[in-house]
Scaffold this active site. Sequence first.
Site, PDB file in Angstrom:
ATOM      1  N   LYS A 175     -20.407 -69.437 -28.485  1.00 16.70           N
ATOM      2  CA  LYS A 175     -19.566 -70.010 -29.687  1.00 16.70           C
ATOM      3  C   LYS A 175     -18.768 -71.176 -29.081  1.00 16.70           C
ATOM      4  O   LYS A 175     -18.758 -71.480 -27.953  1.00 16.70           O
ATOM      5  CB  LYS A 175     -18.405 -68.921 -29.656  1.00 16.70           C
ATOM      6  CG  LYS A 175     -19.080 -67.658 -30.370  1.00 16.70           C
ATOM      7  CD  LYS A 175     -18.011 -66.528 -30.156  1.00 16.70           C
ATOM      8  CE  LYS A 175     -17.454 -66.091 -28.779  1.00 16.70           C
ATOM      9  NZ  LYS A 175     -16.661 -64.682 -28.765  1.00 16.70           N
ATOM     10  N   THR A 206      -5.071 -68.820 -32.282  1.00 20.41           N
ATOM     11  CA  THR A 206      -6.584 -68.471 -32.254  1.00 20.41           C
ATOM     12  C   THR A 206      -6.809 -67.149 -31.274  1.00 20.41           C
ATOM     13  O   THR A 206      -7.748 -66.926 -30.958  1.00 20.41           O
ATOM     14  CB  THR A 206      -7.405 -69.524 -31.606  1.00 20.41           C
ATOM     15  OG1 THR A 206      -6.566 -69.940 -30.243  1.00 20.41           O
ATOM     16  CG2 THR A 206      -7.268 -70.827 -32.282  1.00 20.41           C
ATOM     17  N   GLY A 208      -7.639 -63.706 -30.516  1.00 22.41           N
ATOM     18  CA  GLY A 208      -8.389 -62.731 -31.018  1.00 22.41           C
ATOM     19  C   GLY A 208      -9.726 -63.136 -31.764  1.00 22.41           C
ATOM     20  O   GLY A 208     -10.285 -62.396 -32.642  1.00 22.41           O
ATOM     21  N   THR A 209      -9.568 -64.435 -31.811  1.00 29.68           N
ATOM     22  CA  THR A 209     -11.052 -64.932 -32.806  1.00 29.68           C
ATOM     23  C   THR A 209     -12.191 -64.393 -32.584  1.00 29.68           C
ATOM     24  O   THR A 209     -12.883 -64.002 -33.321  1.00 29.68           O
ATOM     25  CB  THR A 209     -11.039 -66.684 -32.792  1.00 29.68           C
ATOM     26  OG1 THR A 209     -11.206 -66.993 -31.389  1.00 29.68           O
ATOM     27  CG2 THR A 209      -9.765 -67.118 -33.336  1.00 29.68           C
ATOM     28  N   GLY A 210     -12.413 -64.332 -31.125  1.00 32.01           N
ATOM     29  CA  GLY A 210     -13.838 -63.762 -30.611  1.00 32.01           C
ATOM     30  C   GLY A 210     -13.935 -62.500 -30.913  1.00 32.01           C
ATOM     31  O   GLY A 210     -15.203 -62.139 -31.307  1.00 32.01           O
ATOM     32  N   CYS A 211     -12.814 -61.587 -30.699  1.00 33.48           N
ATOM     33  CA  CYS A 211     -12.958 -60.132 -31.125  1.00 33.48           C
ATOM     34  C   CYS A 211     -13.295 -60.182 -32.702  1.00 33.48           C
ATOM     35  O   CYS A 211     -14.226 -59.328 -32.999  1.00 33.48           O
ATOM     36  CB  CYS A 211     -11.597 -59.272 -30.878  1.00 33.48           C
ATOM     37  SG  CYS A 211     -11.246 -59.478 -29.133  1.00 33.48           S
TER      38      CYS A 211
HETATM   39  N1  LIG Z   1      -9.828 -74.141 -34.001  1.00 34.88           N
HETATM   40  C1  LIG Z   1     -10.909 -73.679 -34.726  1.00 34.88           C
HETATM   41  N2  LIG Z   1     -11.490 -74.167 -35.783  1.00 34.88           N
HETATM   42  C2  LIG Z   1     -12.404 -73.714 -36.420  1.00 34.88           C
HETATM   43  N3  LIG Z   1     -13.223 -72.638 -35.726  1.00 34.88           N
HETATM   44  C3  LIG Z   1     -12.681 -72.101 -34.719  1.00 34.88           C
HETATM   45  C4  LIG Z   1     -11.580 -72.412 -34.046  1.00 34.88           C
HETATM   46  N4  LIG Z   1     -11.408 -71.884 -32.935  1.00 34.88           N
HETATM   47  C5  LIG Z   1     -12.197 -71.036 -32.949  1.00 34.88           C
HETATM   48  N5  LIG Z   1     -13.020 -71.080 -34.054  1.00 34.88           N
HETATM   49  C6  LIG Z   1     -14.449 -70.175 -34.469  1.00 34.88           C
HETATM   50  O1  LIG Z   1     -13.903 -68.927 -34.080  1.00 34.88           O
HETATM   51  C7  LIG Z   1     -15.007 -68.260 -33.621  1.00 34.88           C
HETATM   52  C8  LIG Z   1     -14.791 -67.543 -32.249  1.00 34.88           C
HETATM   53  O2  LIG Z   1     -15.070 -68.615 -31.174  1.00 34.88           O
HETATM   54  P1  LIG Z   1     -14.103 -68.720 -29.868  1.00 34.88           P
HETATM   55  O3  LIG Z   1     -14.791 -69.642 -29.035  1.00 34.88           O
HETATM   56  O4  LIG Z   1     -12.536 -68.941 -30.336  1.00 34.88           O
HETATM   57  O5  LIG Z   1     -14.082 -67.298 -29.341  1.00 34.88           O
HETATM   58  P2  LIG Z   1     -13.513 -66.660 -28.101  1.00 34.88           P
HETATM   59  O6  LIG Z   1     -12.854 -67.651 -27.095  1.00 34.88           O
HETATM   60  O7  LIG Z   1     -14.035 -65.691 -27.543  1.00 34.88           O
HETATM   61  O8  LIG Z   1     -12.099 -66.098 -28.965  1.00 34.88           O
HETATM   62  P3  LIG Z   1     -10.953 -65.227 -28.092  1.00 34.88           P
HETATM   63  O9  LIG Z   1     -11.047 -65.195 -26.919  1.00 34.88           O
HETATM   64  O10 LIG Z   1      -9.617 -65.963 -28.725  1.00 34.88           O
HETATM   65  O11 LIG Z   1     -11.136 -63.850 -28.794  1.00 34.88           O
HETATM   66  C9  LIG Z   1     -16.354 -69.175 -33.458  1.00 34.88           C
HETATM   67  O12 LIG Z   1     -17.199 -69.117 -34.591  1.00 34.88           O
HETATM   68  C10 LIG Z   1     -15.602 -70.392 -33.289  1.00 34.88           C
HETATM   69  O13 LIG Z   1     -16.458 -71.379 -33.828  1.00 34.88           O
HETATM   70  C1  LIG Z   2      -7.554 -55.876 -25.469  1.00 35.45           C
HETATM   71  C2  LIG Z   2      -8.030 -57.297 -25.497  1.00 35.45           C
HETATM   72  N1  LIG Z   2      -9.435 -57.596 -25.828  1.00 35.45           N
HETATM   73  C3  LIG Z   2     -10.028 -58.817 -25.989  1.00 35.45           C
HETATM   74  C4  LIG Z   2      -8.937 -59.776 -25.714  1.00 35.45           C
HETATM   75  C5  LIG Z   2      -9.538 -61.429 -25.915  1.00 35.45           C
HETATM   76  O1  LIG Z   2      -9.010 -62.103 -26.876  1.00 35.45           O
HETATM   77  P1  LIG Z   2      -8.327 -63.417 -26.615  1.00 35.45           P
HETATM   78  O2  LIG Z   2      -9.474 -64.392 -25.709  1.00 35.45           O
HETATM   79  O3  LIG Z   2      -7.886 -64.481 -27.936  1.00 35.45           O
HETATM   80  O4  LIG Z   2      -6.936 -63.361 -25.895  1.00 35.45           O
HETATM   81  C6  LIG Z   2      -7.752 -59.747 -25.379  1.00 35.45           C
HETATM   82  N2  LIG Z   2      -6.741 -60.655 -25.511  1.00 35.45           N
HETATM   83  N3  LIG Z   2      -7.316 -58.389 -25.380  1.00 35.45           N
END
Ligand SMILES: Nc1ncnc2c1ncn2[C@@H]1O[C@H](COP(=O)(O)OP(=O)(O)OP(=O)(O)O)[C@@H](O)[C@H]1O
Ligand SMILES: Cc1ncc(COP(=O)(O)O)c(N)n1
Length: 263
Positions: A175, A206, A208-211
Amino acid sequence: MSLPRCLTIAGSDSGGGAGIQADLKAFAALGVYGMSALTAVTAQNTIGVQAVFELPATLVAQQIDSVVTDIGVDAVKTGMLANAEIIAVVAEKARTYRWPYLVVDPVMVAKSGDPLLRPEARTALISLLFPLATIVTPNLPEAKALTGLNISSVAEMEQAAQQIHALGPRWVLVKGGHLAGDSVDVLYDGHEYRYFSSSRIETRHTHGTGCTFASAIAAGLAKGLSVPEAVQAAKDYITLALQHAPGLGQGHGPVHHFAAWYR
Ligand SMILES: Nc1ncnc2c1ncn2[C@@H]1O[C@H](COP(=O)(O)OP(=O)(O)OP(=O)(O)O)[C@@H](O)[C@H]1O
Ligand SMILES: Cc1ncc(COP(=O)(O)O)c(N)n1
């Protein structure tokens, strides 16, 4: 028509933006029935993680058994797994129940920098869970931790995807949320690369975007989409959720999981 069923195995975020809470909101928004097996309870908000309590691995196993043997699952998503004992339990259950789809979000460190996986558990995540995964969804820091590569371009994301694919998952999605410029995600199945791109949304919200993204992929798979189709649907969903982030809290606020209905 029967309702697709998704199980998330992850930690609780008291702030409601990431973890189990984000996963269940994404499942609900995307029209699948959501269930949860909690691995840890965190005291957390948009600023950081103030406390973590890991649940006994036996209780994680019991939660999984309870829902799988009664309600059943069409797709499973894992998030914060906290330690090697819990990872071993999840891998054992995945082997026993042979879930149709397993989405592994290799959560290591929260956006705030707080650890969510014990460093010594990384090898267990790779050796026990990756070979069972339909898809693994590392962000750039996680891809770096898994490969040792410095990643700041799409070409380097491709290289990382190749190395992570060699660890056993059927698909890898690196990602690009942490990339400079447009947000490009790279999907790899061992043969070809596919790219999922959106303009960068200028926001600090941003959390929780990954979750949310990984849960949306699981929801798509449970509904019968192919992996590339599920990734595209999840990308559309997370992009809208980011565009309409409600701006809550003093740090990295949550995205809007129900932006399609209320904005
Ligand atoms: N600022 C942004 N603009 C557009 N898309 C974004 C942005 N930030 C994240 N994304 C998208 O959101 C999704 C999650 O990616 P990201 O790399 O943020 O995951 P992550 O770091 O595991 O998230 P988190 O750790 O916050 O749960 C991907 O599709 C990424 O391209
Ligand atoms: C319980 C739990 N699971 C996953 C994340 C990752 O999300 P983020 O990278 O946005 O903090 C988090 N902060 N907390």
